[in-house]
Design a protein around this motif. Structure first.
Motif, PDB file in Angstrom:
ATOM      1  N   LEU A  49      12.042 -10.187  -2.828  1.00  0.00           N
ATOM      2  CA  LEU A  49      10.645  -9.769  -2.678  1.00  0.00           C
ATOM      3  C   LEU A  49      10.539  -8.274  -2.421  1.00  0.00           C
ATOM      4  CD1 LEU A  49       9.178 -12.568  -0.375  1.00  0.00           C
ATOM      5  CD2 LEU A  49       9.084 -12.393  -2.862  1.00  0.00           C
ATOM      6  N   VAL A  50      11.642  -7.712  -1.970  1.00  0.00           N
ATOM      7  CA  VAL A  50      11.646  -6.307  -1.591  1.00  0.00           C
ATOM      8  C   VAL A  50      12.886  -5.666  -2.197  1.00  0.00           C
ATOM      9  CG1 VAL A  50      12.075  -4.777   0.385  1.00  0.00           C
ATOM     10  CG2 VAL A  50      10.332  -6.544   0.555  1.00  0.00           C
ATOM     11  N   ARG A  51      12.710  -4.454  -2.677  1.00  0.00           N
ATOM     12  CA  ARG A  51      13.846  -3.714  -3.201  1.00  0.00           C
ATOM     13  C   ARG A  51      14.109  -2.526  -2.294  1.00  0.00           C
ATOM     14  NH1 ARG A  51      13.768  -0.801  -9.136  1.00  0.00           N
ATOM     15  NH2 ARG A  51      15.624   0.476  -8.898  1.00  0.00           N
ATOM     16  N   ARG A  52      15.381  -2.265  -2.038  1.00  0.00           N
ATOM     17  CA  ARG A  52      15.776  -1.164  -1.186  1.00  0.00           C
ATOM     18  C   ARG A  52      16.356  -0.081  -2.075  1.00  0.00           C
ATOM     19  NH1 ARG A  52      20.402   0.575   1.357  1.00  0.00           N
ATOM     20  NH2 ARG A  52      20.297   0.997   3.596  1.00  0.00           N
ATOM     21  N   ILE A  53      15.866   1.128  -1.900  1.00  0.00           N
ATOM     22  CA  ILE A  53      16.455   2.241  -2.639  1.00  0.00           C
ATOM     23  C   ILE A  53      16.832   3.313  -1.640  1.00  0.00           C
ATOM     24  CG2 ILE A  53      15.186   1.830  -4.788  1.00  0.00           C
ATOM     25  CD1 ILE A  53      13.407   4.268  -3.946  1.00  0.00           C
ATOM     26  N   GLN A  54      17.814   4.111  -1.987  1.00  0.00           N
ATOM     27  CA  GLN A  54      18.218   5.162  -1.065  1.00  0.00           C
ATOM     28  C   GLN A  54      18.704   6.384  -1.821  1.00  0.00           C
ATOM     29  OE1 GLN A  54      20.789   3.939   2.146  1.00  0.00           O
ATOM     30  NE2 GLN A  54      20.131   5.716   3.316  1.00  0.00           N
TER      31      GLN A  54
ATOM     32  N   LYS B 114       8.874  13.576  -2.609  1.00  0.00           N
ATOM     33  CA  LYS B 114       7.968  12.576  -3.166  1.00  0.00           C
ATOM     34  C   LYS B 114       8.701  11.733  -4.203  1.00  0.00           C
ATOM     35  CE  LYS B 114       3.879  13.946  -4.534  1.00  0.00           C
ATOM     36  NZ  LYS B 114       2.962  14.712  -5.374  1.00  0.00           N
ATOM     37  N   ILE B 115       8.367  10.451  -4.244  1.00  0.00           N
ATOM     38  CA  ILE B 115       9.037   9.548  -5.181  1.00  0.00           C
ATOM     39  C   ILE B 115       8.002   8.895  -6.092  1.00  0.00           C
ATOM     40  CG2 ILE B 115      10.414   7.445  -5.397  1.00  0.00           C
ATOM     41  CD1 ILE B 115      11.772   8.092  -2.845  1.00  0.00           C
ATOM     42  N   ALA B 116       8.295   8.854  -7.379  1.00  0.00           N
ATOM     43  CA  ALA B 116       7.422   8.157  -8.317  1.00  0.00           C
ATOM     44  C   ALA B 116       8.244   7.142  -9.098  1.00  0.00           C
ATOM     45  CB  ALA B 116       6.785   9.166  -9.280  1.00  0.00           C
ATOM     46  N   ASP B 117       7.586   6.064  -9.470  1.00  0.00           N
ATOM     47  CA  ASP B 117       8.240   5.060 -10.297  1.00  0.00           C
ATOM     48  C   ASP B 117       8.243   5.496 -11.758  1.00  0.00           C
ATOM     49  OD1 ASP B 117       8.753   3.272  -8.256  1.00  0.00           O
ATOM     50  OD2 ASP B 117       6.859   2.208  -8.504  1.00  0.00           O
ATOM     51  N   VAL B 118       9.314   5.186 -12.451  1.00  0.00           N
ATOM     52  CA  VAL B 118       9.338   5.360 -13.902  1.00  0.00           C
ATOM     53  C   VAL B 118       9.749   4.024 -14.495  1.00  0.00           C
ATOM     54  CG1 VAL B 118       9.856   7.219 -15.504  1.00  0.00           C
ATOM     55  CG2 VAL B 118      10.980   7.178 -13.276  1.00  0.00           C
ATOM     56  N   ASP B 119       9.003   3.595 -15.469  1.00  0.00           N
ATOM     57  CA  ASP B 119       9.337   2.331 -16.099  1.00  0.00           C
ATOM     58  C   ASP B 119      10.667   2.439 -16.812  1.00  0.00           C
ATOM     59  OD1 ASP B 119       7.017   1.247 -15.195  1.00  0.00           O
ATOM     60  OD2 ASP B 119       5.920   1.560 -17.072  1.00  0.00           O
ATOM     61  N   CYS B 120      11.337   1.334 -16.885  1.00  0.00           N
ATOM     62  CA  CYS B 120      12.588   1.280 -17.613  1.00  0.00           C
ATOM     63  C   CYS B 120      12.307   1.542 -19.089  1.00  0.00           C
ATOM     64  CB  CYS B 120      13.211  -0.098 -17.434  1.00  0.00           C
ATOM     65  SG  CYS B 120      14.665  -0.329 -18.418  1.00  0.00           S
ATOM     66  N   VAL B 121      13.147   2.354 -19.697  1.00  0.00           N
ATOM     67  CA  VAL B 121      12.920   2.717 -21.095  1.00  0.00           C
ATOM     68  C   VAL B 121      13.120   1.525 -22.024  1.00  0.00           C
ATOM     69  CG1 VAL B 121      13.617   4.248 -22.956  1.00  0.00           C
ATOM     70  CG2 VAL B 121      13.669   5.062 -20.602  1.00  0.00           C
ATOM     71  N   SER B 122      14.182   0.789 -21.792  1.00  0.00           N
ATOM     72  CA  SER B 122      14.494  -0.291 -22.729  1.00  0.00           C
ATOM     73  C   SER B 122      13.844  -1.609 -22.334  1.00  0.00           C
ATOM     74  CB  SER B 122      16.002  -0.477 -22.832  1.00  0.00           C
ATOM     75  OG  SER B 122      16.479  -1.111 -21.671  1.00  0.00           O
ATOM     76  N   GLY B 123      13.368  -1.705 -21.089  1.00  0.00           N
ATOM     77  CA  GLY B 123      12.652  -2.901 -20.675  1.00  0.00           C
ATOM     78  C   GLY B 123      13.501  -3.977 -20.050  1.00  0.00           C
ATOM     79  N   GLU B 124      14.795  -3.952 -20.286  1.00  0.00           N
ATOM     80  CA  GLU B 124      15.608  -4.936 -19.600  1.00  0.00           C
ATOM     81  C   GLU B 124      16.922  -4.349 -19.114  1.00  0.00           C
ATOM     82  OE1 GLU B 124      17.294  -7.753 -22.819  1.00  0.00           O
ATOM     83  OE2 GLU B 124      15.191  -7.464 -23.284  1.00  0.00           O
ATOM     84  N   ALA B 125      17.417  -4.947 -18.069  1.00  0.00           N
ATOM     85  CA  ALA B 125      18.647  -4.446 -17.454  1.00  0.00           C
ATOM     86  C   ALA B 125      19.868  -4.861 -18.265  1.00  0.00           C
ATOM     87  CB  ALA B 125      18.766  -5.002 -16.030  1.00  0.00           C
TER      88      ALA B 125
ATOM     89  N   ASP C 284       0.812  -1.219   0.000  1.00  0.00           N
ATOM     90  CA  ASP C 284       0.000   0.000   0.000  1.00  0.00           C
ATOM     91  C   ASP C 284       0.846   1.269   0.000  1.00  0.00           C
ATOM     92  OD1 ASP C 284      -2.173  -1.654   0.117  1.00  0.00           O
ATOM     93  OD2 ASP C 284      -2.346  -1.540   2.306  1.00  0.00           O
ATOM     94  N   ARG C 285       2.089   1.125   0.405  1.00  0.00           N
ATOM     95  CA  ARG C 285       2.948   2.313   0.533  1.00  0.00           C
ATOM     96  C   ARG C 285       4.289   2.069  -0.111  1.00  0.00           C
ATOM     97  NH1 ARG C 285       0.136   1.234   4.450  1.00  0.00           N
ATOM     98  NH2 ARG C 285      -1.173   2.686   5.590  1.00  0.00           N
ATOM     99  N   PRO C 286       4.354   2.156  -1.430  1.00  0.00           N
ATOM    100  CA  PRO C 286       5.657   1.976  -2.069  1.00  0.00           C
ATOM    101  C   PRO C 286       6.625   3.066  -1.626  1.00  0.00           C
ATOM    102  CG  PRO C 286       3.998   2.663  -3.676  1.00  0.00           C
ATOM    103  CD  PRO C 286       3.281   2.446  -2.376  1.00  0.00           C
ATOM    104  N   HIS C 287       7.893   2.733  -1.563  1.00  0.00           N
ATOM    105  CA  HIS C 287       8.943   3.677  -1.172  1.00  0.00           C
ATOM    106  C   HIS C 287       8.735   4.163   0.261  1.00  0.00           C
ATOM    107  CE1 HIS C 287       8.086   4.383  -5.616  1.00  0.00           C
ATOM    108  NE2 HIS C 287       9.084   3.543  -5.574  1.00  0.00           N
ATOM    109  N   ALA C 288       8.429   3.236   1.165  1.00  0.00           N
ATOM    110  CA  ALA C 288       8.260   3.598   2.569  1.00  0.00           C
ATOM    111  C   ALA C 288       9.562   3.314   3.320  1.00  0.00           C
ATOM    112  CB  ALA C 288       7.130   2.777   3.184  1.00  0.00           C
ATOM    113  N   SER C 289       9.794   4.101   4.367  1.00  0.00           N
ATOM    114  CA  SER C 289      10.970   3.857   5.213  1.00  0.00           C
ATOM    115  C   SER C 289      10.633   2.762   6.220  1.00  0.00           C
ATOM    116  CB  SER C 289      11.355   5.137   5.958  1.00  0.00           C
ATOM    117  OG  SER C 289      10.339   5.459   6.889  1.00  0.00           O
TER     118      SER C 289
ATOM    119  N   ALA D 266      16.826   4.905   3.943  1.00  0.00           N
ATOM    120  CA  ALA D 266      16.574   3.760   3.067  1.00  0.00           C
ATOM    121  C   ALA D 266      15.074   3.584   2.908  1.00  0.00           C
ATOM    122  CB  ALA D 266      17.192   2.511   3.661  1.00  0.00           C
ATOM    123  N   LEU D 267      14.649   3.358   1.670  1.00  0.00           N
ATOM    124  CA  LEU D 267      13.231   3.178   1.375  1.00  0.00           C
ATOM    125  C   LEU D 267      13.042   1.806   0.747  1.00  0.00           C
ATOM    126  CD1 LEU D 267      12.630   6.696  -0.214  1.00  0.00           C
ATOM    127  CD2 LEU D 267      12.167   6.006   2.143  1.00  0.00           C
TER     128      LEU D 267
END
Ligand code: ZN
Ligand code: ZN
Length: 147
Positions: free
Chosen positions: A70-75, A101-112, A33-38, A81-82
């Motif tokens: 299952l969980v990704r950590r970003i900072q 505020k943080i928003a997701d952006v889809d990867c442009v090329s689709g793969e890493a 329910d809360r993406p990018h939460a601490s 750490a979120l």
């Protein structure tokens, strides 16, 4: 994970071989329910659901889930750490320099990795994490309107 997909935290835990516990379920539900939460935010939400739970217990759940993908950590710089449950899709983040505020952006090329350095210096590049810094629409509107 596509938002149309039903999130089954118990199934996700089982799939990676983690024991299903009330704390793990509660933390994963809070995260959905809360993406990018601490961790602090997640502790507060988990406490509302379960009663008492220690910050350390929440950190332990996050660490175990992060280790199993299952969980990704970003900072982002200047932020604690979120955590987010949207993993494995190599997405990036927009961060507002004014309100954080943080928003997701889809990867442009689709793969890493979706970005290749000009000079990889011999590294086999497997991933790129991009943070786009800017001003969110709310902050831009607030700045433009007279007080
Ligand atoms: Zn903002
Ligand atoms: Zn994200």
């Amino acid at each position: 994970m596509p938002s149309t997909q039903v999130w089954d935290a118990a199934a996700a835990l089982r799939k990676v071989g983690l024991r299903v516990t009330r704390q793990r379920l509660a933390v994963l539900d809070a995260l959905r329910d809360r993406p990018h939460a601490s961790a602090d935010t997640l502790t507060t939400v988990t406490r509302e659901a379960l009663g008492s739970v220690s910050v350390q217990a929440v950190y332990d759940v996050l660490a175990a889930c992060a280790e199993h993908g299952l969980v990704r950590r970003i900072q982002p710089a200047g932020s604690p750490a979120l955590f987010e449950a949207r993993t494995q899709d190599n997405h990036h983040h927009l961060v507002c320099v004014s309100c954080a505020k943080i928003a997701d952006v889809d990867c442009v090329s689709g793969e890493a990795p979706c970005l290749i350095p000009d000079d990889a210096q011999g590294f086999a590049v497997s991933a790129a994490e991009v943070v786009f810094w800017g001003t969110c629409p709310d902050c831009a509107t607030a700045a433009a309107s007279p007080q």
